[in-house]
Design an enzyme around this catalytic site. Structure first.
Site, PDB file in Angstrom:
ATOM      1  N   SER A 201       0.834  -1.272   0.012  1.00 49.32           N
ATOM      2  CA  SER A 201       0.055   0.067  -0.074  1.00 49.32           C
ATOM      3  C   SER A 201       0.883   1.317  -0.029  1.00 49.32           C
ATOM      4  O   SER A 201       0.291   2.257  -0.118  1.00 49.32           O
ATOM      5  CB  SER A 201      -0.939  -0.148   1.398  1.00 49.32           C
ATOM      6  OG  SER A 201      -0.308   0.059   2.482  1.00 49.32           O
TER       7      SER A 201
ATOM      8  N   LYS B 181       0.911   4.608   6.864  1.00 47.74           N
ATOM      9  CA  LYS B 181       0.216   5.454   5.783  1.00 47.74           C
ATOM     10  C   LYS B 181       0.820   6.760   5.752  1.00 47.74           C
ATOM     11  O   LYS B 181       1.734   7.100   6.693  1.00 47.74           O
ATOM     12  CB  LYS B 181      -1.003   5.662   6.161  1.00 47.74           C
ATOM     13  CG  LYS B 181      -1.920   4.223   6.151  1.00 47.74           C
ATOM     14  CD  LYS B 181      -2.015   3.392   4.742  1.00 47.74           C
ATOM     15  CE  LYS B 181      -2.736   2.315   4.891  1.00 47.74           C
ATOM     16  NZ  LYS B 181      -2.777   1.341   3.584  1.00 47.74           N
TER      17      LYS B 181
END
Length: 280
Positions: free
Chosen positions: A58, A128
């Site tokens: 990701s 993230k």
């Protein structure tokens, strides 16, 4: 005769002292050195730096699956909050990793991860990039760019080649609650980030106190060693303009500190004036 005996006793005492100060062998001190090293490793993991393993794609191409990153855990202890553009590791706020299997480490892996000599396989943490912080308004329309407080982000430096900023999941405008964060993965079309959790209580945001720390270095493999700086696009002055206009903790803090600093001076001055009146 007495002097000779005195010298003899002195020599004998010196020999005894040298025998008493004879250093211990390395093998006798080795267990103590190991214990000290393990304690230091545990303290470093708990309060300073911890290694984390990247579990998914990701964050490509910034981070690859299997990379080991070092996370700064010290600055949050001093009240520093995550900033826009930083790559952060955070605990599952609740529901983000639902249904994700957790690897079962062996006994050696458990011991080494506990003392910080290898990443933990059991921790359900995510990694993230922070896009917006408390007070910000963030949005992204299909075919457009991510905008923070009305300022478009140029994400070409870190977004995965061939990805769009948000065409797979447009969103907003969303105002991030004070003390919360909005995060997104660099591989936008392969990242279940804030966009995909808007049905939860915080509408895709989560409390900043869930952040374990900021990822600062890719430490392994060696050929991928690199730092993780904040991209230039987050240095735009307009990003902070709207957020700073909203009253909040950041605006209150300087005033509170000024009041705290002035209070002792005021009390001291009042005592001094009282003493003068009493003396008069």
């Amino acid at each position: 005769m007495s002097d000779s005996r005195g010298e003899s006793r002195g020599d004998g005492g010196s020999e005894a002292g040298s025998e008493a100060k004879k250093p211990r062998s390395f093998w006798k001190e080795l267990p103590l050195l190991i214990v000290i090293a393990l304690v230091l490793a545990f303290l470093i993991k708990a309060f300073l730096v911890q290694a984390f393993s990247i579990p998914s794609d990701s964050m490509q191409n910034t981070l690859q699956q299997g990379d080991r990153v070092l996370v700064d855990k010290l600055t949050p202890w001093f009240g520093a909050e995550p900033k826009r553009g930083e790559v952060v590791v955070f605990e599952d706020p609740g529901g983000w990793l639902e249904g994700t299997p957790t690897p079962q480490p062996n006994a050696l892996q458990t011991v080494l991860s506990t003392i910080g000599l290898m990443p933990s396989a059991e921790d359900k943490d995510l990694i993230k990039r922070v896009i917006a912080v408390g007070g910000d308004t963030v949005e992204c329309k299909k075919g457009g760019k991510v905008e923070v407080n009305g300022q478009a982000l140029n994400e070409t430096d870190y977004i995965y080649p061939g990805n769009t900023p948000c065409d797979d999941e447009p969103f907003g405008p969303i105002t991030v609650p004070k003390g919360n964060l909005w995060v997104m993965g660099d591989h936008r079309q392969n990242s279940l980030d804030s966009r995909y959790h808007q049905e939860l209580a915080d509408h895709g945001t989560f409390p900043a106190d869930k952040v374990v720390g900021r990822a600062i270095v890719v430490a392994w493999p060696v050929n991928r060693w690199s730092t993780l700086p904040v991209p230039d696009t987050f240095d735009q002055s307009g990003l902070s303009a709207a957020a700073s206009a909203v009253p909040g903790a950041a605006a209150v803090a300087p005033g509170a500190l000024g009041f705290a600093g002035a209070l002792p001076v005021v009390l001291w001055r009042r005592r001094r004036l009282t003493r003068r009146r009493t003396a008069g």
